[in-house]
Scaffold this active site. Structure first.
Site, mmCIF file in Angstrom:
data_model
loop_
_atom_site.group_PDB
_atom_site.id
_atom_site.type_symbol
_atom_site.label_atom_id
_atom_site.label_comp_id
_atom_site.label_asym_id
_atom_site.label_seq_id
_atom_site.Cartn_x
_atom_site.Cartn_y
_atom_site.Cartn_z
ATOM 1 N N GLY A 250 0.155 4.355 -0.405
ATOM 2 C CA GLY A 250 -0.772 5.302 -0.153
ATOM 3 C C GLY A 250 0.013 6.517 1.031
ATOM 4 O O GLY A 250 1.167 6.424 1.080
ATOM 5 N N VAL B 143 -2.094 -2.785 9.375
ATOM 6 C CA VAL B 143 -2.396 -1.276 9.559
ATOM 7 C C VAL B 143 -3.892 -1.406 9.247
ATOM 8 O O VAL B 143 -4.420 -0.159 9.599
ATOM 9 C CB VAL B 143 -1.481 -0.436 9.127
ATOM 10 C CG1 VAL B 143 -1.810 1.233 9.347
ATOM 11 C CG2 VAL B 143 0.143 -0.539 9.555
ATOM 12 N N HIS C 284 -9.198 -0.804 18.619
ATOM 13 C CA HIS C 284 -8.880 0.432 17.776
ATOM 14 C C HIS C 284 -10.368 1.148 17.055
ATOM 15 O O HIS C 284 -10.673 0.904 16.180
ATOM 16 C CB HIS C 284 -7.890 0.298 16.605
ATOM 17 C CG HIS C 284 -7.630 1.661 15.998
ATOM 18 N ND1 HIS C 284 -7.344 2.587 16.900
ATOM 19 C CD2 HIS C 284 -7.388 1.796 14.743
ATOM 20 C CE1 HIS C 284 -6.647 3.817 15.940
ATOM 21 N NE2 HIS C 284 -6.779 3.238 14.678
ATOM 22 N N GLY D 242 0.804 -1.327 -0.243
ATOM 23 C CA GLY D 242 0.082 0.059 -0.074
ATOM 24 C C GLY D 242 0.911 1.159 -0.043
ATOM 25 O O GLY D 242 1.277 1.786 1.134
ATOM 26 N N VAL E 198 -0.158 6.350 4.429
ATOM 27 C CA VAL E 198 0.568 6.006 5.476
ATOM 28 C C VAL E 198 1.603 5.176 4.941
ATOM 29 O O VAL E 198 2.915 5.249 5.398
ATOM 30 C CB VAL E 198 -0.448 4.821 6.349
ATOM 31 C CG1 VAL E 198 0.486 4.166 7.423
ATOM 32 C CG2 VAL E 198 -1.516 5.667 6.769
ATOM 33 N N GLY E 199 1.435 4.373 3.946
ATOM 34 C CA GLY E 199 2.674 3.471 3.267
ATOM 35 C C GLY E 199 3.812 4.279 2.679
ATOM 36 O O GLY E 199 5.146 4.056 3.163
HETATM 37 N N1 APR Z 1 -3.216 -4.397 -3.158
HETATM 38 C C1 APR Z 1 -2.240 -3.560 -2.857
HETATM 39 N N2 APR Z 1 -2.394 -2.369 -2.695
HETATM 40 C C2 APR Z 1 -3.731 -2.073 -2.643
HETATM 41 C C3 APR Z 1 -4.674 -2.794 -2.775
HETATM 42 C C4 APR Z 1 -4.261 -4.242 -2.903
HETATM 43 N N3 APR Z 1 -5.172 -5.289 -3.188
HETATM 44 N N4 APR Z 1 -5.818 -2.424 -2.604
HETATM 45 C C5 APR Z 1 -5.676 -0.940 -2.339
HETATM 46 N N5 APR Z 1 -4.348 -0.820 -2.322
HETATM 47 C C6 APR Z 1 -3.515 0.706 -2.020
HETATM 48 C C7 APR Z 1 -4.203 1.439 -2.715
HETATM 49 O O1 APR Z 1 -3.827 1.663 -4.419
HETATM 50 C C8 APR Z 1 -3.458 2.856 -2.054
HETATM 51 O O2 APR Z 1 -2.134 3.241 -2.573
HETATM 52 O O3 APR Z 1 -3.599 0.662 -0.970
HETATM 53 C C9 APR Z 1 -3.161 2.411 -0.886
HETATM 54 C C10 APR Z 1 -4.049 2.815 0.461
HETATM 55 O O4 APR Z 1 -3.525 4.201 0.530
HETATM 56 P P1 APR Z 1 -4.464 5.468 0.909
HETATM 57 O O5 APR Z 1 -5.673 5.405 0.121
HETATM 58 O O6 APR Z 1 -3.582 6.659 0.990
HETATM 59 O O7 APR Z 1 -4.944 5.100 2.553
HETATM 60 P P2 APR Z 1 -3.935 5.373 3.757
HETATM 61 O O8 APR Z 1 -4.480 6.865 4.305
HETATM 62 O O9 APR Z 1 -2.629 5.124 3.531
HETATM 63 O O10 APR Z 1 -4.631 4.280 4.834
HETATM 64 C C11 APR Z 1 -4.305 2.951 4.673
HETATM 65 O O11 APR Z 1 -4.589 2.365 6.773
HETATM 66 O O12 APR Z 1 -5.106 3.451 8.708
HETATM 67 C C12 APR Z 1 -5.630 2.634 7.862
HETATM 68 O O13 APR Z 1 -7.797 2.965 7.508
HETATM 69 C C13 APR Z 1 -6.691 2.980 7.032
HETATM 70 O O14 APR Z 1 -7.185 1.269 6.089
HETATM 71 C C14 APR Z 1 -6.514 2.244 5.771
HETATM 72 C C15 APR Z 1 -5.191 2.197 5.701
#
Ligand code: APR
Length: 307
Positions: A12, A119, A176, A10, A14-15
């Site tokens: 995104g 996470v 949580h 991920g 957080v990642g």
């Molecule tokens: N495989 C890999 N990556 C994926 C998949 C998958 N099957 N599905 C979604 N993603 C990726 C998305 O493309 C995106 O880049 O996961 C990432 C999530 O990032 P954000 O939408 O920015 O979310 P973020 O704020 O990082 O939160 C991620 O953490 O705190 C928790 O509730 C929050 O569940 C959420 C997670």
């Protein structure tokens, strides 16, 4: 000598931020995986260039190919949908369950010795699911939430007392979610319980604000959820594991009778090192605190049953 390797699934908010923190602290090489083509590669390049400016040289690879994650020491799962305004973490249950299941299956076969750090929300349920799908011993599956929730409580106490957060220690147990259990009695300023420093009204207000800490930010941002503090919280856990520091941090761990609970992942103080969740600390709770903890566990259990 082989550099430690951390995969972050991920790329995104957080990642991406977590990858930056891990590399910046020189903890491990990082593989950033995402399902979206180009996204992890773009973020990895941007991060590498940022670190060049800061004189850092850790490897950061962005990929859409799971084979790049092979032989990771830790796999952090942030893949999934974040909350939008008006949503509870539980609203994410079904969609994120299918994502977490897919991610765990795809990663763990390539890194059978890894520790899984979850996470994705709803956190406690996703951690249980990840454990079941992975087939790993429960010590090697851990969920991040307690460090974040405790930091939120700590921040609000610091703001209220107008003192440095550095001298404050907070205890938060449970899931949580809305039923998490910030414990004022076991939260201190240099050893003095905050129950001796703040009025009951103030404590209730700060506890409530801690429980809603994530939602408060979702509401302010309108389009997104917290990530600076969540990524900092995961980073502290990664560090304690990679550096085998045996820190005692609040995290979702597998309970086998501690606090009168079993076969559930929930937030408790846990010692984190190279072996994963090495030891759960059982605090002595008052009857009403224990009852509240069991209520939180029951709500997690209900969601596990839904899956
Ligand atoms: N495989 C890999 N990556 C994926 C998949 C998958 N099957 N599905 C979604 N993603 C990726 C998305 O493309 C995106 O880049 O996961 C990432 C999530 O990032 P954000 O939408 O920015 O979310 P973020 O704020 O990082 O939160 C991620 O953490 O705190 C928790 O509730 C929050 O569940 C959420 C997670």
């Amino acid at each position: 000598y082989r550099s430690p390797k951390v995969t972050v699934v991920g790329a995104g908010n957080v990642g991406g931020m977590l990858a930056q923190r891990i590399a910046k602290q020189n903890l491990a090489d990082v593989v950033l995986y995402d399902i979206v083509q180009g996204k992890p590669q773009g973020i990895a390049l941007d991060l590498l260039q940022a670190h060049t400016i800061s004189d850092l040289d850790r490897q950061i690879i962005g990929t859409n190919d799971y084979s790049d994650t092979k032989d990771s020491d830790i796999i952090v799962v942030t893949a999934g949908l974040p909350r939008k305004d008006g949503m509870s973490r539980n609203d994410l249950l079904r969609i994120n369950a299918s994502i977490v299941k897919d991610v765990v299956q795809s990663t763990i076969s390539l890194s059978p010795n890894a520790i899984l750090l979850i996470v994705t929300n709803p956190l406690d349920v996703m951690t249980y699911l990840a454990w079941q799908v992975s087939g790993l011993p429960p010590q090697r599956v851990i969920g991040m939430a307690g460090v974040l929730d405790a930091a939120r409580f700590q921040t609000f106490i610091a703001m209220e007392l107008k003192i440095s957060s550095a001298d404050i220690y907070t205890t938060v147990l449970g899931g949580h979610g809305d039923l998490m259990l910030p414990l004022p009695r076991l939260s201190t300023v240099n050893g003095v319980p905050i129950t001796e420093l703040l009025s009951q009204e103030a404590i209730t207000r700060l506890v409530e604000r801690t429980r809603n800490g994530g939602a408060e930010i979702v509401q302010l941002l309108q389009n997104g959820s917290a990530y600076f503090a969540p990524s900092a919280a995961v980073n502290v856990m990664v560090e304690s594991i990679i550096s085998d520091r045996h820190r005692v941090l609040p995290a979702a761990a597998y309970l086998t009778g501690e606090y009168g609970l079993r076969d559930i992942f929930m937030g408790v103080p846990v010692q984190l090192g190279r072996q994963g969740a090495e030891k759960i600390v059982e605090l002595k709770l008052l009857d009403e605190e224990l009852a509240a903890l069991h209520a939180s566990a029951a709500s997690i259990q209900a969601n596990i049953n839904l899956l």
